[in-house]
Enzyme design. Structure first.
Site, PDB file in Angstrom:
ATOM      1  N   ASN A   9       0.871  -1.177   0.000  1.00 34.34           N
ATOM      2  CA  ASN A   9       0.000   0.000   0.000  1.00 34.34           C
ATOM      3  C   ASN A   9       0.907   1.225   0.000  1.00 34.34           C
ATOM      4  OD1 ASN A   9      -1.788   2.056   0.517  1.00 34.34           O
ATOM      5  ND2 ASN A   9      -2.293   1.408   2.604  1.00 34.34           N
ATOM      6  N   LYS A  11       0.130   4.262  -0.368  1.00 32.82           N
ATOM      7  CA  LYS A  11      -0.533   5.464   0.151  1.00 32.82           C
ATOM      8  C   LYS A  11      -0.304   6.637  -0.805  1.00 32.82           C
ATOM      9  CE  LYS A  11      -0.222   3.478   4.687  1.00 32.82           C
ATOM     10  NZ  LYS A  11      -0.209   3.638   6.128  1.00 32.82           N
ATOM     11  N   HIS A  92      -9.619   1.406   4.721  1.00 32.86           N
ATOM     12  CA  HIS A  92      -8.374   1.586   5.469  1.00 32.86           C
ATOM     13  C   HIS A  92      -8.632   2.566   6.612  1.00 32.86           C
ATOM     14  CE1 HIS A  92      -4.313   2.787   6.480  1.00 32.86           C
ATOM     15  NE2 HIS A  92      -3.893   1.689   5.863  1.00 32.86           N
ATOM     16  N   GLU A  94      -7.046   4.997   7.677  1.00 32.63           N
ATOM     17  CA  GLU A  94      -6.820   6.405   7.330  1.00 32.63           C
ATOM     18  C   GLU A  94      -8.025   6.974   6.594  1.00 32.63           C
ATOM     19  OE1 GLU A  94      -3.084   5.740   5.384  1.00 32.63           O
ATOM     20  OE2 GLU A  94      -2.161   5.300   7.317  1.00 32.63           O
ATOM     21  N   GLU A 165      -5.682  -4.650  10.698  1.00 34.03           N
ATOM     22  CA  GLU A 165      -4.650  -3.629  10.891  1.00 34.03           C
ATOM     23  C   GLU A 165      -4.951  -2.839  12.167  1.00 34.03           C
ATOM     24  OE1 GLU A 165      -2.532  -2.437   7.039  1.00 34.03           O
ATOM     25  OE2 GLU A 165      -4.353  -1.272   7.142  1.00 34.03           O
ATOM     26  N   GLY A 171       2.257   2.409  10.824  1.00 29.11           N
ATOM     27  CA  GLY A 171       3.231   3.494  10.679  1.00 29.11           C
ATOM     28  C   GLY A 171       3.945   3.867  11.965  1.00 29.11           C
ATOM     29  N   SER A 203       3.152  -1.970  10.497  1.00 32.11           N
ATOM     30  CA  SER A 203       4.601  -2.043  10.747  1.00 32.11           C
ATOM     31  C   SER A 203       5.218  -3.391  10.368  1.00 32.11           C
ATOM     32  CB  SER A 203       4.913  -1.684  12.205  1.00 32.11           C
ATOM     33  OG  SER A 203       4.521  -0.353  12.458  1.00 32.11           O
TER      34      SER A 203
HETATM   35  P1  PGA Z   1       2.668   0.426   7.688  1.00 31.04           P
HETATM   36  O1  PGA Z   1       1.213   0.681   7.095  1.00 31.04           O
HETATM   37  O2  PGA Z   1       3.188  -0.868   7.120  1.00 31.04           O
HETATM   38  O3  PGA Z   1       3.469   1.611   7.245  1.00 31.04           O
HETATM   39  O4  PGA Z   1       2.513   0.356   9.185  1.00 31.04           O
HETATM   40  C1  PGA Z   1       0.302  -0.376   6.885  1.00 31.04           C
HETATM   41  C2  PGA Z   1      -0.964   0.148   6.274  1.00 31.04           C
HETATM   42  O5  PGA Z   1      -1.371   1.259   6.608  1.00 31.04           O
HETATM   43  O6  PGA Z   1      -1.598  -0.526   5.449  1.00 31.04           O
END
Ligand code: PGA
Length: 241
Positions: A9, A11, A92, A94, A165, A171, A203
């Site tokens: 992903n 982003k 997601h 976010e 998640e 992150g 992560s």
């Molecule tokens: P990350 O993000 O691997 O940077 O923690 C995962 C995600 O948001 O899908």
């Protein structure tokens, strides 16, 4: 053993140059897993052309809950299919947090994907306060509840998977523990049925991917930050074998 799914992903990161470079590097590697990359929408067409004929799959990070029509700024599922997408991430955290997506809109988005034959990666996850308050499973169960309507209408395990998640792990460099991951994945499979794939995200890096992917309830991983580094993402994909 079933092949694991590795989904990157990206982003809202990258540029035409970066995306060409990462994809070219990935295409040179042998990746022993089902690998997809979800690129920002302005680059989907470009990435689709680059990936044509390869085993790497193209994905989007979102889709409109509406069909084609007067919805300024939106991108429909049909358009995603048109530019070569196989899948889309939906719900997601976010998008739920910054763009007010709800369980209902996530269900509508999944329905749109299914209508045009695209695969959905439905994200769920609890906050740290919910986990600390002993409400993690209840939160996930409520996020999954609407999916049953679509499952009753033929949304089989071939049509969508769930990505667990935990919001506090995204992150932050602090992945959930193997025990927390195994417990929640088993819980999700009890809610939906054992044959629905459940990916872990939050992560995931080259250093922890092998241990996470070795868990029997983990069918793959959703990788954010580490997926823009072709070398590290390649290592994560190889950890799946
Ligand atoms: P990350 O993000 O691997 O940077 O923690 C995962 C995600 O948001 O899908």
């Amino acid at each position: 053993m079933k092949r694991k799914h590795i989904v990157g992903n990206w982003k809202m990161n990258g540029s035409a140059v970066v995306i060409d470079d990462v994809l070219d590097q990935l295409l040179k590697q042998t990746l022993p897993a089902d690998v997809s990359v979800c690129v920002p929408s302005p680059y989907l067409q470009r990435a689709g052309e680059r990936l044509a004929g390869s085993s790497l799959r193209l994905g989007a990070q979102n889709v409109s809950e509406h069909g084609d029509g007067a919805y300024t700024g939106e991108v429909s599922a049909r358009m995603l299919r048109d530019v070569g997408c196989h899948l889309a991430i939906i719900g997601h955290s976010e998008r739920r947090r910054y763009f007010a997506e709800t369980d209902e809109s996530v269900m509508n988005k999944l329905a749109r994907l299914l209508e045009v034959g695209l695969f959905g990666v439905v994200c769920v996850g609890e906050t740290l306060a919910e986990r600390d308050g002993g409400r993690a499973e209840a939160k996930i169960e409520s996020q999954l509840a609407q999916l049953h309507t679509l499952m009753a209408r033929g949304a089989t395990p071939k049509r969508f998977c769930v990505a667990y998640e935990p919001i506090w792990a995204i992150g932050t460099g602090r992945a959930a523990s193997l025990e927390q991951i195994a417990q929640m994945h088993e819980f999700i499979k009890r809610c939906l049925g054992a044959s629905y794939a459940v990916l872990y995200g939050g992560s995931v890096k080259a250093v922890n991917a092998a241990d996470i992917l070795a868990l029997s309830a983990v069918d793959g991983v959703l990788v954010g930050g580490a997926s823009l580094d072709a070398k590290e993402f390649g290592e994560i994909c190889r950890a799946a074998s």
